[in-house]
Design an enzyme around this catalytic site. Structure first.
Site, PDB file in Angstrom:
ATOM      1  N   ASP A  97      35.587  33.086 -29.715  1.00  0.00           N
ATOM      2  CA  ASP A  97      35.424  34.451 -29.232  1.00  0.00           C
ATOM      3  C   ASP A  97      35.678  35.582 -30.124  1.00  0.00           C
ATOM      4  O   ASP A  97      36.953  36.038 -30.173  1.00  0.00           O
ATOM      5  CB  ASP A  97      36.168  34.401 -27.937  1.00  0.00           C
ATOM      6  N   ALA A  98      34.620  35.617 -31.095  1.00  0.00           N
ATOM      7  CA  ALA A  98      34.908  36.846 -32.046  1.00  0.00           C
ATOM      8  C   ALA A  98      34.159  37.649 -31.851  1.00  0.00           C
ATOM      9  O   ALA A  98      34.422  38.835 -32.608  1.00  0.00           O
ATOM     10  CB  ALA A  98      34.610  36.012 -33.582  1.00  0.00           C
ATOM     11  N   LYS A  99      33.136  37.841 -31.356  1.00  0.00           N
ATOM     12  CA  LYS A  99      32.008  39.096 -30.937  1.00  0.00           C
ATOM     13  C   LYS A  99      31.616  39.589 -32.242  1.00  0.00           C
ATOM     14  O   LYS A  99      31.707  41.127 -32.331  1.00  0.00           O
ATOM     15  CB  LYS A  99      32.732  40.059 -29.940  1.00  0.00           C
ATOM     16  N   ARG A 100      31.291  38.982 -33.275  1.00  0.00           N
ATOM     17  CA  ARG A 100      31.076  39.663 -34.386  1.00  0.00           C
ATOM     18  C   ARG A 100      29.580  40.324 -34.207  1.00  0.00           C
ATOM     19  O   ARG A 100      28.629  39.599 -33.564  1.00  0.00           O
ATOM     20  CB  ARG A 100      31.121  38.786 -35.512  1.00  0.00           C
TER      21      ARG A 100
END
Length: 274
Positions: A97-100
């Protein structure tokens, strides 16, 4: 087997064997306190190790929240690398869950970090933000397909603040609906490289009828969504639905058996509901 097929087949096999629950590993400072662990890299490592022991091989999908690891710098990333490696080694799918979200070579570097076969942070899937333009992620989708990984695109998030942007109109449809439609088009071959993040709330306002890929659904428990609501909220989108709970399960810690029992109980409730 194409990369597309590898991801879809692994996800289908994992959820058939262990249910559709996705458990978050969110080492929030308040949870470290609750587990009587120090707010340090050592505390983080113990927290992660307990989660891995509880969830590896027990649940289908685990989602480490990258922010809570990177807060400890290189030591935190080292813990995250080990966490991802051990979970995947046990056959548990890992969604980073990095939401890059970025453009050009920068986004390509992010994609290699989380989806590249040789990266120490290599995961089964990663969350990404399309709000620099859906097409800014084209190379990320291609790399995921090539390497048999998945990408979860933020469409309609579970936070109230998201509505202003995601619910804004883009012609005759909302911005979030445009993300759903573009993702469905990418998956037009009937496969499932591109998934969506859609909060498990009654008012997501999306038409998901043309989307057949996986849907990561945060908001279960602490953010107010109930298991009994899932079938109604996600009518017709249930095969690849991954309801996500983090705090709701982690509150049972630090006992490994209590964590495992909390995840199993919630998983069984989800399967019964769906």
């Amino acid at each position: 087997m194409s990369g597309h097929d590898a991801w879809a087949d692994r996800l289908r096999a994992a959820t058939a064997a262990r249910g559709r629950l996705c458990v978050g590993i969110d080492p929030h400072p308040s949870l470290l306190d609750a587990w009587d662990l120090p707010r340090s890299a050592d505390g983080l490592e113990t927290f992660a190790e307990l989660c891995v022991e509880a969830f590896a091989g027990e649940v289908a999908v685990v989602k480490p929240q990258v922010a809570f690891f990177e807060a400890y710098g290189s030591a935190g990333y080292a813990v995250l690398e080990r966490t991802i490696s051990v979970l995947r080694g046990a056959g548990t799918l890992v969604v980073a869950d990095a939401k890059r979200g970025d453009i050009g070579s920068t986004m390509s570097a992010y994609a290699q970090t989380w989806l590249g076969a040789e990266s120490p942070l290599s995961s089964d899937a990663v969350t990404v933000s399309p709000y620099l333009g859906f097409d800014s992620l084209r190379e990320t989708y291609a790399l995921a397909a090539e390497n048999g990984r998945g990408v979860f695109v933020l469409a309609r998030t579970s936070n109230a603040e998201g509505a202003q942007l995601q619910g804004a109109r883009a012609g005759e449809r909302s911005v979030a609906q445009s993300i759903v439609d573009a993702s469905a088009a990418i998956n037009g071959d009937g496969l499932s490289t591109v998934g969506l993040v859609v909060g498990a709330t009654r008012d997501h306002g999306l038409d998901l009828s043309e989307f057949s890929g996986p849907i990561l659904a945060p908001g279960l428990g602490a953010q107010g969504a109930g298991v009994s609501d899932l079938a109604q909220i996600f009518t017709g989108s249930r095969e690849f639905l991954l309801p996500n709970s983090s705090r709701g399960v982690l509150a049972a810690g630090p006992s490994v058996s209590a964590l495992r029992d909390a995840a199993a109980t919630l998983r069984d409730e989800i399967e019964h509901s769906l």
